[in-house]
Design a protein around this motif. Structure first.
Motif, PDB file in Angstrom:
ATOM      1  N   LEU A 102       0.848  -1.182   0.000  1.00 53.59           N
ATOM      2  CA  LEU A 102       0.000   0.000   0.000  1.00 53.59           C
ATOM      3  C   LEU A 102       0.886   1.235   0.000  1.00 53.59           C
ATOM      4  O   LEU A 102       1.740   1.395   0.871  1.00 53.59           O
ATOM      5  CB  LEU A 102      -0.884   0.023   1.248  1.00 53.59           C
ATOM      6  N   THR A 107      -3.769   4.290  -0.643  1.00 54.90           N
ATOM      7  CA  THR A 107      -4.332   3.968   0.666  1.00 54.90           C
ATOM      8  C   THR A 107      -5.505   4.893   0.962  1.00 54.90           C
ATOM      9  O   THR A 107      -6.554   4.448   1.429  1.00 54.90           O
ATOM     10  CB  THR A 107      -3.258   4.071   1.764  1.00 54.90           C
ATOM     11  N   TRP A 110      -8.458   3.711  -1.088  1.00 51.51           N
ATOM     12  CA  TRP A 110      -8.558   2.258  -1.126  1.00 51.51           C
ATOM     13  C   TRP A 110      -9.961   1.754  -1.471  1.00 51.51           C
ATOM     14  O   TRP A 110     -10.097   0.800  -2.234  1.00 51.51           O
ATOM     15  CB  TRP A 110      -8.062   1.630   0.175  1.00 51.51           C
ATOM     16  N   GLU A 111     -10.992   2.387  -0.949  1.00 55.20           N
ATOM     17  CA  GLU A 111     -12.348   1.889  -1.228  1.00 55.20           C
ATOM     18  C   GLU A 111     -12.684   2.033  -2.712  1.00 55.20           C
ATOM     19  O   GLU A 111     -13.236   1.116  -3.315  1.00 55.20           O
ATOM     20  CB  GLU A 111     -13.373   2.588  -0.351  1.00 55.20           C
ATOM     21  N   ILE A 155      -8.710  -1.209   6.288  1.00 53.25           N
ATOM     22  CA  ILE A 155      -8.233  -2.139   5.253  1.00 53.25           C
ATOM     23  C   ILE A 155      -7.965  -3.512   5.865  1.00 53.25           C
ATOM     24  O   ILE A 155      -8.375  -4.542   5.322  1.00 53.25           O
ATOM     25  CB  ILE A 155      -6.972  -1.573   4.558  1.00 53.25           C
ATOM     26  N   TYR A 158     -11.301  -5.181   6.682  1.00 47.95           N
ATOM     27  CA  TYR A 158     -12.053  -5.564   5.483  1.00 47.95           C
ATOM     28  C   TYR A 158     -11.477  -6.821   4.837  1.00 47.95           C
ATOM     29  O   TYR A 158     -12.207  -7.719   4.428  1.00 47.95           O
ATOM     30  CB  TYR A 158     -12.063  -4.406   4.485  1.00 47.95           C
TER      31      TYR A 158
END
Length: 188
Positions: A102, A107, A110-111, A155, A158
């Motif tokens: 990352l 970062t 990220w989504e 992160i 998830y």
């Protein structure tokens, strides 16, 4: 007598904050323009943009993003952005450990990157996929911006993988760009 043309840099925005920092520290010239790193996800579009902006006095601060890159002769050395930040040896060691890397810019996005562009929008499948291929995330702290701890926690949760933070200096990036600039100035 004609003066040599000034070499300019076209860089992926994944390097933006770090290159701007090196420019502010007078370690690199201030002749850089940046292209959105999300074009990495659209190789044909990226190649088209790079083909339009590249010329013989233009250093491309990119890894080998895809097999069809037509402007590779003006690129800095490095397989990808991670290797350009870390060095070939350090990158290979961490990759063999199963690391998924990352960088600061992605970062924060990220989504969008993982869920929208890569399609990892269902947590269970995303976690399963990443755990089959990787043992951990490594956040590369370039020291230019604060470490986004809460984002890294999100992160990790998830994808159900731990996140390690490694601190680096920018010397490898700086030297890679300087070597590319010298090579182009010598060839020009």
């Amino acid at each position: 007598m004609n003066e040599p043309s000034k070499v300019t840099g076209i860089a992926c925005s994944i390097f933006r904050k770090e290159i701007e920092f090196l420019v502010q520290c007078n370690k690199l010239p201030d002749s850089f323009n940046f292209i959105d790193s999300e074009l990495h996800m659209k190789p044909l579009e990226l190649d088209k943009v790079l083909s339009q902006v590249a010329n013989s006095n233009c250093l491309l601060c990119y890894g080998d993003c895809h097999a069809r890159t037509s402007c590779s002769e003006n690129r800095i050395d490095g397989l990808n952005c991670i290797e350009i930040f870390l060095s070939k040896d350090r990158y290979r060691i961490l990759r063999k450990e199963g690391a998924f890397f990352l960088l600061p810019e992605w970062t924060y996005k990220w989504e969008r990157i993982f869920k929208e562009l890569l399609g990892f929008n269902e947590q269970k499948l995303a976690s399963q996929f990443m755990n089959e291929m990787h043992t951990k995330f490594i956040y590369i702290n370039t020291g230019v911006i604060d470490i986004p701890i809460s984002i890294l926690d999100d992160i990790s949760l998830y994808f159900e993988l731990p996140v390690e933070v490694i601190d680096i200096d920018l010397i490898h990036l700086e030297n890679t760009i300087k070597n590319g600039l010298k090579r182009l100035e010598h060839e020009g």
